[in-house]
Design an enzyme around this catalytic site. Structure first.
Site, short mmCIF file in Angstrom:
data_model
loop_
_atom_site.label_atom_id
_atom_site.label_comp_id
_atom_site.label_asym_id
_atom_site.label_seq_id
_atom_site.Cartn_x
_atom_site.Cartn_y
_atom_site.Cartn_z
CG MET A 218 -44.68 -23.60 -8.78
SD MET A 218 -45.93 -22.86 -9.83
CE MET A 218 -46.96 -24.28 -10.08
CB CYS A 219 -43.34 -23.03 -2.80
SG CYS A 219 -42.58 -21.44 -2.57
CB THR A 220 -46.75 -18.76 -2.62
OG1 THR A 220 -45.49 -18.44 -2.08
CG2 THR A 220 -47.83 -18.00 -1.87
#
Ligand SMILES: [Zn+2]
Length: 445
Positions: A218-220
């Site tokens: 998700m952070c990517t």
């Protein structure tokens, strides 16, 4: 699909009703394909009927076939685990279910059907996730068969069976091995394999054979996209629910060209912002739909191959598949068997801590990306901890929102800034395995 097995059971009540009459022929006389050490007797039939305890993971397309095949082969003590409920779209191939069963747990309905249909057979259902059952549960089975559509669940199961192995002075105790028979299908392709944990190639040994992952961290997606897919996922997961372009509560429909067009346009904008090329309409639809087609005949073939392997191992009458069979009837029919080899430094079964080679000035994000993107690891949401200055420190953890928020700043710090040293041990937990994996950090200059 033809229901030949129902027909057989109706027309010839003795054969194929689960009393072992059919398999008797294979066990009470020798044949050209029997195991060299095999001695025909009535004992192995007794074992099969009275003692052998089988676990079937999944009661979907493959699971229904497996339960039917195993029950009609004479296995009577069968457990089945499945966390899903029945959807109307399952009914074309998951033949243990009827319209009236829609909404009920697959495991319960499948067990009821087999138990009422095949006298003497006792299927025990578990409407649960595999992760909700523990070692004591899994240890009670002689053989485990997987009919799953998820690689994560397969890897978790593989990890569980590896964790049950007992080594004495480095020597594997063969009594601690529970054979894993794994079936998989995708459209007109399928595979069946036999895994003897600790002895033959495990799921993670051959991870490179699986298609590249379609889930991104998700952070990517949210903050540092690098691939066109990251941009499309960003629009699908974050913008669609936020902007509700077709009204509140309208679910993104991969078959609606207007929906795909909207996602495509917004993905292009996102990609332009990060100088990423390669977003196309076709790719957009591919990422959004991620549909794995299910074909009843492929399930039937693969389940039959798996059930045959269960029979061979349970009876010791035949040499098991060594160890990987592929099946493909996209054009004509092709099948091939090969021996998948153990990977010397397999992260799941080798018992050797893996080295992670990074420069001290590498950021934690790079290490995280490696864990998720490396073809041999393919982790999903790794949580990384280390002992720094005598204290156990969580460097990054994604699955709990408050901890994710607290540890996110670490991602942009360098390994050195985080206080990590050369030779440092890193403990990584992930949904792909029930065990924490140990890595050794090796600094490169
Ligand atoms: Zn392995």
């Amino acid at each position: 699909m033809s229901r030949w097995w129902l027909m057989e059971a109706v027309d010839v009540p003795v054969s194929g009703t689960g009393d072992g009459t059919t398999v008797k022929k294979f066990l009470e006389r020798s044949g050209p394909f029997t195991h060299p050490d095999f001695e025909p007797s009535t004992n192995s039939l007794q074992f099969l009927l009275e003692t052998c305890k089988i676990l079937v993971i999944g009661a979907g397309g493959l699971g229904c076939e497996l339960l039917k095949d195993l029950a009609l082969s004479g296995f009577r003590d069968i457990h089945v685990v499945d966390m899903d409920t029945i959807d109307i779209s399952n009914l074309n191939r998951q033949f243990l279910f009827r319209r009236k069963d829609v909404g009920r747990p697959k495991a319960d309905v499948a067990a009821d059907f087999i138990n009422s249909r095949i006298p003497g057979c006792c299927v025990v259902p578990h409407f649960k996730k595999i992760q909700d059952l523990d070692e004591t549960f899994y240890r009670q089975f002689h053989i485990i068969v997987c009919g799953l559509d998820s690689i994560i669940a397969r890897r978790w199961m593989n990890g569980m069976l590896l964790s049950l192995l007992v080594y004495e002075d480095g020597v594997l105790d063969p009594n601690s091995i529970i054979p894993l028979i794994d079936g998989g299908t995708e459209g007109f392709k399928g595979n069946a394999r036999v895994i003897l944990p600790g002895m033959t190639a495990c799921i993670d040994c051959t991870l490179e054979l699986y298609p590249p992952q379609v889930n991104f961290p998700m952070c990517t997606i949210a903050s540092m996209p690098r691939l066109p897919e990251h941009c499309i996922e960003y629009v699908r997961m974050l913008l669609w629910p936020k902007e509700t372009p077709f009204g509140d509560g309208v679910v993104l429909d991969g078959d609606d060209p207007k929906h795909i067009q909207w996602v495509y346009q917004r993905s292009l904008e996102r990609a332009a912002e990060f100088n990423i090329t390669g977003v196309t309409y076709r790719l957009t639809q591919g990422v959004v739909k991620r549909i794995i087609p299910a074909v009843a005949s492929t399930n039937a073939v693969i389940a039959a191959a798996c059930a045959t392997e269960v029979f061979k191992i349970a009876s010791s009458a035949y040499i098991p598949l060594n160890n990987y069979m592929v099946f493909n009837d996209v054009e004509g029919l092709y099948t091939y068997t090969f021996e998948a080899e153990r990977k010397e430094n397999c992260s799941a079964c080798s018992q050797i801590p893996l080295d992670l080679n990074f420069s001290p000035s590498s950021k934690l994000q790079e290490l995280l990306d490696y864990l998720t993107e490396s073809a041999s690891l393919q982790m999903k949401s790794p949580a990384i901890t280390a002992t720094v200055e005598g204290k156990n420190k969580t460097l990054y953890l994604q699955s709990v929102a408050s901890i994710e928020q607290r540890t996110r700043p670490n991602l942009s710090k360098t390994l050195k800034e985080l206080g990590l040293a050369d030779g440092q041990e890193l403990a990584v937990a992930d949904v792909t395995t029930p065990q924490t994996m140990l890595f050794r950090l090796c600094f490169t200059s």
